[in-house]
Design an enzyme around this catalytic site. Sequence first.
Site, PDB file in Angstrom:
ATOM      1  N   PHE A 293     -15.147 -41.774  64.877  1.00 12.24           N
ATOM      2  CA  PHE A 293     -15.101 -42.800  63.731  1.00 12.24           C
ATOM      3  C   PHE A 293     -15.857 -42.403  62.532  1.00 12.24           C
ATOM      4  CE2 PHE A 293     -19.545 -43.937  65.247  1.00 12.24           C
ATOM      5  CZ  PHE A 293     -20.012 -44.315  64.032  1.00 12.24           C
ATOM      6  N   LYS A 294     -16.717 -41.443  62.713  1.00  8.85           N
ATOM      7  CA  LYS A 294     -17.591 -40.998  61.500  1.00  8.85           C
ATOM      8  C   LYS A 294     -16.606 -40.376  60.493  1.00  8.85           C
ATOM      9  CE  LYS A 294     -21.370 -42.015  63.488  1.00  8.85           C
ATOM     10  NZ  LYS A 294     -22.542 -41.237  64.021  1.00  8.85           N
ATOM     11  N   ASP A 295     -15.291 -39.958  60.889  1.00  6.13           N
ATOM     12  CA  ASP A 295     -14.363 -39.279  59.752  1.00  6.13           C
ATOM     13  C   ASP A 295     -13.967 -40.344  58.646  1.00  6.13           C
ATOM     14  OD1 ASP A 295     -14.073 -36.783  61.016  1.00  6.13           O
ATOM     15  OD2 ASP A 295     -12.803 -37.500  62.567  1.00  6.13           O
TER      16      ASP A 295
ATOM     17  N   ALA B 263     -17.160 -40.225  56.234  1.00 11.71           N
ATOM     18  CA  ALA B 263     -17.518 -38.820  55.847  1.00 11.71           C
ATOM     19  C   ALA B 263     -16.444 -38.425  54.761  1.00 11.71           C
ATOM     20  CB  ALA B 263     -17.608 -37.966  57.014  1.00 11.71           C
TER      21      ALA B 263
ATOM     22  N   THR C  38     -21.673 -37.489  63.598  1.00 10.03           N
ATOM     23  CA  THR C  38     -21.892 -37.485  62.193  1.00 10.03           C
ATOM     24  C   THR C  38     -21.939 -36.042  61.516  1.00 10.03           C
ATOM     25  OG1 THR C  38     -23.184 -39.574  62.257  1.00 10.03           O
ATOM     26  CG2 THR C  38     -23.418 -38.350  60.299  1.00 10.03           C
TER      27      THR C  38
END
Length: 440
Positions: A111-113, A116, A144
Amino acid sequence: MSKTETIAFISTREKTRPVSFLEAMEKGLAPDGGLYVPDRWPDLTDPFWKNIQGKSLQEIGLLLSRTFIPEVAARELQPLVEDALSFEAPLVHLHDDRYILELFHGPTLAFKDFGARFMARMMSYQARRKGEQMVILVATSGDTGSAVGRAFEGVEGVDVCLLYPSGKVSKLQEQQLTTIGGNVTALEVEGTFDDCQKMVKEAFLDEELRKDITLSSANSINIARLLPQMFYYAAALAQLEEKSPVHFCVPSGNFGNLTAGMMAGKTGMPAGQFVAGTNVNDVVPLFLEEGDFVPRPSRATISSAMDVGNPSNLERIRALYPGMATLKQHLWAASFDDDQTRDAIREVYSNYDYLLDPHTAVGYLAARQYKDERKGDRDPVIILSTAHPAKFGDIIEPVIGRPVTMPDRLAESLRREKKSIGMKAEYPAFEAFLKESYGS
C-alpha cells in the site's frame, strides 16, 4: 473555495506559523517537533461524498489534491496525479459484510506505493521549481523503504536515504530496499525501527545540519504521504453498492494508514468506526483502554511492518479527535499475537480460498472481534489489505501447506546484489554520514 478559505497546514503542537502544503511536505516535521495537519477541514459531503459511486481513483485523487494543494494549478496537478496512480485498488467481497480493499497492486506490491509515488512526483516538482537538491530520509520497518526507493529511483533533484533495522525485516523486503542503488542509499541500523525513526527525527530537529542540507521525509510523519492515502478510502466507497455507513479496519503499526482514513472522515466521508488491528505491540489498544499513552520498545513479530512501540501518527490522531471520550467514539483497537495471526491466515484460506498476508490477517482478526462484540451491527466492514502475500511466503507457506506464487517483479529482486551500509543506532554516526554524503 475562496482565497480566504484556502487551506494551510499547522503543527499538531500549534507553536509554529501556518504553511502551504508544499512547504509542509518539504519540512516533513514541523519546527516545534509536531506533525502537520490542515488548519481546517472542508465539508465535501455534497457533492463529492454523496456522489462517490463510480468515480475512478484518478478522479478522486485529482479532486482531493486540488482541495488540499491549492498552490499548484490543476493543469499541473493532473498529470502528476495520473502518473502516480497508474494502478488500481480493487474491492473484494470476502463473505457476509466483510470486504477486502487490495492495496498491493502497485510496483512494490504494498500500500505504500500510493503515497510514495504521489510524494515522489510532488517532491520532484518542488525540487525543479526551487532549483535545489533535496535529501529524503526514511525510517522503514519493511515496505515503506522499497516503495519510496522505487518511487524516487532516478528522480531529478532528489536523493533518498533509507534506514532499516538489521535482521528485523523479511528477506524479500530487505532485497527490495537494498538493491536499488543510484540516488537511493540503504542504511542497515543495528537496532529497532523505533531507533531508526528516532534518528530521522533528530536529524530534522538539527538546525545546524539543515542549514547545510535540504532535508525532507517520506515517512508517514509527512503530510504528503497521508494525502494520497485518503484517495483509496474514497475509491473503496466508489466500488461499494451499499449506502450505509462503512467501518474501516486497518492493520496498524505507525498508524499513518488509519490516520489518512480519519482525515477523509473529517471532510464528510460516511464512515462508521475506524478499527485498528495491532500485533503484540499494543501501545494504542492499551492507551484507549487505560487512558495513558506509554511508549515502549517494539517486539518482533511475523507482521514485522507493524512492530512499532511508539507510533508517530498517534499525535495526529489525538489532534484530530482531542479528548479521550471523543477519540473512543471514532477509534476502536485490539491486538493479536503470532499464533492468532497464523490461525487467521489458515482459516480464511480454508474457508474462502483467499490468501492474507500476516498484516492483513491482523486486520481480519480485529474486524471479526469488533463485529462479534456488536451483534446487531450489520454495516459493512472494509479491511485494508496492505501487502501481497507472496512477500511473506516463508511465513504463509508452512501455514497453508503449499507454495505461494511469487510475481515476477518480486522474484527478480531476489536475484539482485544487496547494497547496504551498516550503522550503529546512534545519531552522531548518522549525522556524520549525512554531512559526508550530502553536505556542501
